[in-house]
Scaffold this motif. Structure first.
Motif, PDB file in Angstrom:
ATOM      1  N   GLY A  70       7.774   3.489   4.589  1.00 41.03           N
ATOM      2  CA  GLY A  70       7.508   2.239   3.852  1.00 41.03           C
ATOM      3  C   GLY A  70       8.724   1.781   3.070  1.00 41.03           C
ATOM      4  N   ALA A  88      10.989  -0.316   3.726  1.00 45.53           N
ATOM      5  CA  ALA A  88      11.354  -1.742   3.744  1.00 45.53           C
ATOM      6  C   ALA A  88      10.459  -2.529   2.790  1.00 45.53           C
ATOM      7  CB  ALA A  88      11.228  -2.309   5.164  1.00 45.53           C
ATOM      8  N   GLY A  89       9.500  -1.849   2.178  1.00 48.27           N
ATOM      9  CA  GLY A  89       8.578  -2.509   1.253  1.00 48.27           C
ATOM     10  C   GLY A  89       9.134  -2.546  -0.162  1.00 48.27           C
ATOM     11  N   PHE A  90       8.293  -2.996  -1.051  1.00 53.39           N
ATOM     12  CA  PHE A  90       8.682  -3.198  -2.460  1.00 53.39           C
ATOM     13  C   PHE A  90       9.155  -1.885  -3.111  1.00 53.39           C
ATOM     14  CE2 PHE A  90       6.262  -3.508  -6.753  1.00 53.39           C
ATOM     15  CZ  PHE A  90       7.425  -3.709  -7.470  1.00 53.39           C
ATOM     16  N   GLY A 140       9.330   1.239  -1.834  1.00 46.59           N
ATOM     17  CA  GLY A 140      10.194   2.054  -0.974  1.00 46.59           C
ATOM     18  C   GLY A 140      11.640   1.599  -0.985  1.00 46.59           C
ATOM     19  N   GLY A 177       6.697  -5.065   4.865  1.00 42.12           N
ATOM     20  CA  GLY A 177       8.064  -4.938   4.343  1.00 42.12           C
ATOM     21  C   GLY A 177       8.964  -5.963   5.006  1.00 42.12           C
ATOM     22  N   ILE A 200      -1.189   0.414   4.320  1.00 41.05           N
ATOM     23  CA  ILE A 200      -1.712  -0.949   4.236  1.00 41.05           C
ATOM     24  C   ILE A 200      -1.926  -1.173   2.754  1.00 41.05           C
ATOM     25  CG2 ILE A 200      -3.624  -2.481   4.823  1.00 41.05           C
ATOM     26  CD1 ILE A 200      -4.017  -0.650   7.299  1.00 41.05           C
ATOM     27  N   THR A 201      -1.213  -2.123   2.198  1.00 40.56           N
ATOM     28  CA  THR A 201      -1.224  -2.290   0.745  1.00 40.56           C
ATOM     29  C   THR A 201      -2.055  -3.493   0.299  1.00 40.56           C
ATOM     30  OG1 THR A 201       0.854  -3.501   0.917  1.00 40.56           O
ATOM     31  CG2 THR A 201       1.006  -1.160   0.410  1.00 40.56           C
ATOM     32  N   SER A 204      -0.123   7.414  -4.291  1.00 39.59           N
ATOM     33  CA  SER A 204      -1.558   7.221  -4.396  1.00 39.59           C
ATOM     34  C   SER A 204      -1.744   5.944  -5.225  1.00 39.59           C
ATOM     35  CB  SER A 204      -2.216   8.440  -5.042  1.00 39.59           C
ATOM     36  OG  SER A 204      -3.621   8.261  -5.101  1.00 39.59           O
ATOM     37  N   LYS A 207      -6.922   5.993  -0.440  1.00 45.90           N
ATOM     38  CA  LYS A 207      -5.964   6.672  -1.330  1.00 45.90           C
ATOM     39  C   LYS A 207      -6.599   7.938  -1.923  1.00 45.90           C
ATOM     40  CE  LYS A 207      -2.335   4.147  -0.888  1.00 45.90           C
ATOM     41  NZ  LYS A 207      -1.012   4.665  -0.565  1.00 45.90           N
ATOM     42  N   VAL A 234       2.093  -2.233 -10.248  1.00 50.90           N
ATOM     43  CA  VAL A 234       3.554  -2.224 -10.287  1.00 50.90           C
ATOM     44  C   VAL A 234       4.087  -3.657 -10.078  1.00 50.90           C
ATOM     45  CG1 VAL A 234       5.619  -1.073  -9.426  1.00 50.90           C
ATOM     46  CG2 VAL A 234       3.377   0.026  -9.126  1.00 50.90           C
ATOM     47  N   LYS A 266       5.673  -9.414  -0.368  1.00 51.36           N
ATOM     48  CA  LYS A 266       4.253  -9.056  -0.295  1.00 51.36           C
ATOM     49  C   LYS A 266       3.357 -10.292  -0.334  1.00 51.36           C
ATOM     50  CE  LYS A 266       2.703  -5.404  -2.396  1.00 51.36           C
ATOM     51  NZ  LYS A 266       2.388  -4.392  -3.437  1.00 51.36           N
TER      52      LYS A 266
HETATM   53  N1  NAD Z   1       2.641  -2.131  -5.810  1.00 51.52           N
HETATM   54  C1  NAD Z   1       1.637  -1.590  -6.479  1.00 51.52           C
HETATM   55  O1  NAD Z   1       1.205  -2.118  -7.505  1.00 51.52           O
HETATM   56  C2  NAD Z   1       0.996  -0.310  -5.997  1.00 51.52           C
HETATM   57  C3  NAD Z   1      -0.034   0.237  -6.769  1.00 51.52           C
HETATM   58  C4  NAD Z   1      -0.628   1.407  -6.330  1.00 51.52           C
HETATM   59  C5  NAD Z   1      -0.192   2.040  -5.191  1.00 51.52           C
HETATM   60  N2  NAD Z   1       0.789   1.484  -4.442  1.00 51.52           N
HETATM   61  C6  NAD Z   1       1.197   2.179  -3.222  1.00 51.52           C
HETATM   62  O2  NAD Z   1       2.617   2.270  -3.191  1.00 51.52           O
HETATM   63  C7  NAD Z   1       3.079   2.243  -1.843  1.00 51.52           C
HETATM   64  C8  NAD Z   1       4.114   1.153  -1.681  1.00 51.52           C
HETATM   65  O3  NAD Z   1       3.506  -0.102  -1.964  1.00 51.52           O
HETATM   66  P1  NAD Z   1       4.342  -1.438  -2.121  1.00 51.52           P
HETATM   67  O4  NAD Z   1       3.815  -2.143  -3.306  1.00 51.52           O
HETATM   68  O5  NAD Z   1       5.789  -1.146  -2.017  1.00 51.52           O
HETATM   69  O6  NAD Z   1       3.826  -2.260  -0.844  1.00 51.52           O
HETATM   70  P2  NAD Z   1       4.601  -2.866   0.401  1.00 51.52           P
HETATM   71  O7  NAD Z   1       3.531  -3.519   1.213  1.00 51.52           O
HETATM   72  O8  NAD Z   1       5.751  -3.682  -0.036  1.00 51.52           O
HETATM   73  O9  NAD Z   1       5.156  -1.568   1.136  1.00 51.52           O
HETATM   74  C9  NAD Z   1       4.467  -0.873   2.139  1.00 51.52           C
HETATM   75  C10 NAD Z   1       5.445  -0.644   3.274  1.00 51.52           C
HETATM   76  O10 NAD Z   1       4.790   0.147   4.275  1.00 51.52           O
HETATM   77  C11 NAD Z   1       5.063  -0.414   5.549  1.00 51.52           C
HETATM   78  N3  NAD Z   1       3.955  -0.066   6.442  1.00 51.52           N
HETATM   79  C12 NAD Z   1       2.679  -0.489   6.383  1.00 51.52           C
HETATM   80  N4  NAD Z   1       1.959   0.041   7.382  1.00 51.52           N
HETATM   81  C13 NAD Z   1       2.810   0.836   8.076  1.00 51.52           C
HETATM   82  C14 NAD Z   1       2.667   1.637   9.237  1.00 51.52           C
HETATM   83  N5  NAD Z   1       1.485   1.737   9.865  1.00 51.52           N
HETATM   84  N6  NAD Z   1       3.748   2.309   9.709  1.00 51.52           N
HETATM   85  C15 NAD Z   1       4.952   2.203   9.076  1.00 51.52           C
HETATM   86  N7  NAD Z   1       5.144   1.458   7.984  1.00 51.52           N
HETATM   87  C16 NAD Z   1       4.083   0.771   7.490  1.00 51.52           C
HETATM   88  C17 NAD Z   1       5.156  -1.910   5.295  1.00 51.52           C
HETATM   89  O11 NAD Z   1       5.851  -2.607   6.314  1.00 51.52           O
HETATM   90  C18 NAD Z   1       5.882  -1.936   3.956  1.00 51.52           C
HETATM   91  O12 NAD Z   1       7.275  -1.924   4.138  1.00 51.52           O
HETATM   92  C19 NAD Z   1       1.839   2.057  -0.985  1.00 51.52           C
HETATM   93  O13 NAD Z   1       1.412   3.300  -0.506  1.00 51.52           O
HETATM   94  C20 NAD Z   1       0.823   1.477  -1.946  1.00 51.52           C
HETATM   95  O14 NAD Z   1      -0.500   1.758  -1.530  1.00 51.52           O
HETATM   96  C21 NAD Z   1       1.401   0.328  -4.818  1.00 51.52           C
END
Ligand code: NAD
Length: 310
Positions: free
Chosen positions: A7, A9-11, A13, A38, A79-80, A116, A144, A171, A179
């Protein structure tokens, strides 16, 4: 050191990738992502490599097993979008995939630090403590919680391993823009107000959340990396703030005076009040949040202004 960030490429990560790159310039850093939520632009300036694939595909993990070896896995992929209702898809991606990752970590003797969520607590009464109120209200929160159960099983079976679960609260911060509608309330409200539009909130804006700035979340991950511990920990500020308060801080910082437009909440389920009890993470990791909501927004706003005006 070889780090894998699923993950990445996401926020969260991508912020982690840059923080590791800065702190461990000699390390090899790999991001694994399927780019579903991402974006490659989150990784502009990243010096490592990307492995493109879906974490729920076992053949991806066979490929990774044959070709790589990692010392630490930061598992952020999921899946976020908490409004996704497809239970099979959510469970396969978020919960079941985690077993592939943990099995590889056992083989490599790698440390695992995974994301989580405060979603595991649903609408149970705050402050949320790790061992109580585990009553998720949607399939995202349930997935989660099942990750946490899987992690606890591996912690028990492999006590020599380091497995750390971080239950992030809400976050916010740079690189969350891709996102879209699932970006934080702080981002959504700031964008509207910078564009000259009135902020809109579900009635009556008194929903309270523990909003935690990305820099504190990264700090928690780095502490988990450096300490020799296993466990599941809340990551928040320990203080719930209302949506109305976000608007008033933004009004102050932007020098505006917008009045809020209230409307009915369209969701059956909506977390109304989250607040992290930080006792456990303070004791085990020495984590102390540095950014209040006021300080976080102040630090973040120049980034949002630049994005909106681009
Ligand atoms: N942002 C928040 O407030 C928050 C709060 C609680 C938990 N989280 C957890 O933190 C983690 C990161 O969240 P985020 O906010 O960066 O979200 P995000 O959606 O920006 O990042 C998730 C990343 O996972 C990748 N991804 C999704 N499904 C995938 C798959 N099947 N295979 C490979 N890659 C996949 C997406 O492309 C994306 O880059 C997640 O596990 C999320 O559940 C986030």
């Amino acid at each position: 050191m070889k780090f894998l960030i699923t993950g990445g490429a996401g926020f969260i990560g991508s912020n982690l990738a840059f923080a590791l790159q800065e702190r461990y310039p000699e390390a090899k850093i790999y991001v694994l992502d399927n780019f579903s939520s991402g974006h490659f632009k989150n990784l502009i300036g990243f010096k490592g490599q990307v492995i493109t694939g879906d974490i729920s595909d076992p053949s991806l993990w066979d490929y990774v097993r044959k070709n790589f070896h990692f010392d630490v896995i930061f598992h952020e992929a999921a899946i976020t979008d908490t409004t996704v209702e497809d239970q099979y898809f959510m469970m396969k991606t978020n919960a079941d995939s985690f077993r592939y990752i943990l099995d590889l970590a056992v083989e490599w003797n790698a440390k695992v630090i995974y994301a989580s969520s405060a979603g595991v607590y649903g609408n149970s009464p705050p402050p949320m403590r790790e061992d109580k109120g585990l009553e998720p209200e949607n399939i995202y929160g349930f997935s989660k919680l099942m990750m946490d159960h899987i992690a606890m099983d591996y912690m028990e079976r492999y006590p020599e391993m380091n497995i750390v679960g971080l239950r992030y609260f809400n976050v916010y911060g740079p690189r969350e823009d891709y996102k879209g509608k699932t970006a934080s309330m702080i981002y959504q409200l700031a964008v509207k107000m910078i564009k000259g539009e009135r902020p809109r909130l579900f009635k009556w804006g008194e929903q309270r959340r523990d909003f935690v700035y990305i820099k504190d979340v990264i700090k928690a991950n780095l502490l988990a990396l450096e300490k020799n511990v296993s466990g599941i920990f809340n990551v928040g500020t320990g203080r719930a703030r209302s949506f109305n308060e976000i608007v008033s801080i933004l009004n102050k910082e932007l020098g505006t005076n917008y009045e809020i437009e209230y409307f009915d909440c369209p969701y059956d389920f909506y977390q109304k009040f989250t607040e992290a009890d930080l006792t456990k993470i303070r004791e085990a990791l020495g984590y102390e949040p540095e950014y209040s909501l006021e300080e976080g927004i102040k630090d973040y706003l120049p980034y949002i202004i630049k994005r909106v005006k681009k």
